[in-house]
Scaffold this motif. Structure first.
Motif, PDB file in Angstrom:
ATOM      1  N   SER A 233      -6.781  13.680   4.873  1.00 27.28           N
ATOM      2  CA  SER A 233      -6.247  12.992   3.690  1.00 27.28           C
ATOM      3  C   SER A 233      -7.246  12.004   3.101  1.00 27.28           C
ATOM      4  CB  SER A 233      -4.962  12.231   4.053  1.00 27.28           C
ATOM      5  OG  SER A 233      -5.261  10.998   4.694  1.00 27.28           O
TER       6      SER A 233
ATOM      7  N   ASP B  87      -0.478  13.937   0.924  1.00 25.79           N
ATOM      8  CA  ASP B  87      -1.906  13.610   0.958  1.00 25.79           C
ATOM      9  C   ASP B  87      -2.687  14.636   1.768  1.00 25.79           C
ATOM     10  OD1 ASP B  87      -1.889  10.964  -0.439  1.00 25.79           O
ATOM     11  OD2 ASP B  87      -0.499  10.501   1.197  1.00 25.79           O
TER      12      ASP B  87
ATOM     13  N   ARG C   3      -7.437  12.165   8.713  1.00 28.13           N
ATOM     14  CA  ARG C   3      -8.830  12.273   8.266  1.00 28.13           C
ATOM     15  C   ARG C   3      -8.961  13.249   7.099  1.00 28.13           C
ATOM     16  NH1 ARG C   3     -12.855  10.228  11.127  1.00 28.13           N
ATOM     17  NH2 ARG C   3     -14.275  11.995  10.869  1.00 28.13           N
TER      18      ARG C   3
ATOM     19  N   LEU D  50       0.906   6.872   3.453  1.00 25.29           N
ATOM     20  CA  LEU D  50       0.185   8.128   3.614  1.00 25.29           C
ATOM     21  C   LEU D  50       1.212   9.195   3.982  1.00 25.29           C
ATOM     22  CD1 LEU D  50      -3.060   8.490   5.765  1.00 25.29           C
ATOM     23  CD2 LEU D  50      -1.390  10.308   5.531  1.00 25.29           C
TER      24      LEU D  50
ATOM     25  N   ARG E 254      -7.793   9.049   4.594  1.00 20.66           N
ATOM     26  CA  ARG E 254      -7.346   7.704   4.979  1.00 20.66           C
ATOM     27  C   ARG E 254      -6.803   7.753   6.401  1.00 20.66           C
ATOM     28  NH1 ARG E 254      -2.135   5.346   2.089  1.00 20.66           N
ATOM     29  NH2 ARG E 254      -1.546   3.719   3.570  1.00 20.66           N
TER      30      ARG E 254
ATOM     31  N   LYS F  43       0.835  -1.192   0.000  1.00 22.14           N
ATOM     32  CA  LYS F  43       0.000   0.000   0.000  1.00 22.14           C
ATOM     33  C   LYS F  43       0.867   1.238   0.000  1.00 22.14           C
ATOM     34  CE  LYS F  43      -4.274  -0.144   2.133  1.00 22.14           C
ATOM     35  NZ  LYS F  43      -5.211  -0.057   3.265  1.00 22.14           N
TER      36      LYS F  43
END
Length: 251
Positions: free
Chosen positions: A229, A76, A227, A6, A231, A3
């Motif tokens: 972003s 992000d 939050r 972030l 994610r 993944k």
């Protein structure tokens, strides 16, 4: 498939509390990466917690100038990680400040003060206790800011530090003792503003001792940054907000 990490950009005045954010990054298994930029800040006779100094610190052009130094990072979300430099002129200014930074950078943006309001609402904490590093006149501005979001400060304790650099040297044991004296019966959370103040090493233990959620500046900064972003990555051991409430759907 791995993944994508972030990426949070944190713009703050001064420094001294980077270890909190690096600990969070480590405890996420580096699922979240943090990137720092230091902004210019005001001072009145060396006091950066003075209200007049904070109005300078709150300047959107200064914050955006610092944020642009992160332009090579595909962020992000961006957080103006300064409580006092976001609440000082009230709710409307804080919201416009975040929108102005977002417009200047092209990155979704929040601030630590907006994060405090969002976190208190997420916890349904409308009556809170407050432990603030700032002098009392600056504490009054934060109390008024929270009231604009329907959050009542039932009791507050001022440590009287006139600079974030003093806050950064306040150790965990002293913070635990001060927090115990700050909490009023019947309040639903303890709020500890000032991103210069190290808190993540003690917030979990402090919640267990007090028996209520503790919202520190650095915890709400990270939580609301995620939050913003879209994610969230829950992290255990850093308090209720970043663990249980980290799993809430992003706003």
């Amino acid at each position: 498939m791995t993944k994508t990490k972030l990426r949070l950009g944190l713009v703050f005045p001064g420094g001294g509390c980077e270890a909190d954010f690096y600990r969070f990054e480590r405890d996420t298994g580096e699922a979240v990466r943090v990137y720092f930029a230091q902004a210019r800040y005001g001072a009145v006779e060396g006091a950066d917690h003075h209200p007049d100094a904070l109005r300078e610190t709150a300047r959107v052009d200064w914050i955006a100038q610092a944020a642009h130094r992160l332009s090579q990072v595909p962020l992000d979300a961006l957080v103006w990680a300064c409580t006092s430099g976001s609440f000082i002129n009230g709710r409307r200014f804080a919201e416009e400040q975040a929108r102005g930074i977002a417009a200047a950078t092209g990155v979704p943006t929040t601030s630590t003060s907006l994060a405090f309001a969002a976190a208190a609402h997420a916890l349904s904490a409308r009556k809170v206790s407050l432990l603030a590093t700032y002098p009392q006149d600056t504490v009054a501005f934060f109390t008024s800011f929270l009231a604009e979001y329907g959050i009542a400060v039932e009791t507050s304790r001022s440590l009287g530090f006139d600079s974030g650099w003093i806050s950064s040297g306040f150790d965990g044991d002293a913070l635990m003792r001060a927090a115990e004296k700050a909490v009023a019966p019947g309040t639903q959370a303890l709020l500890i503003p000032d991103t210069a103040l190290p808190t993540l090493d003690v917030v979990d233990a402090l919640e267990k001792r007090l028996g209520l959620p503790v919202l520190s500046a650095n915890a709400v900064t990270l939580w609301h940054g995620m939050r913003t972003s879209g994610r969230v990555v829950p992290v255990n051991g850093l308090g209720t907000l970043l663990a249980d409430f980290g799993q809430m759907p992003a706003a």
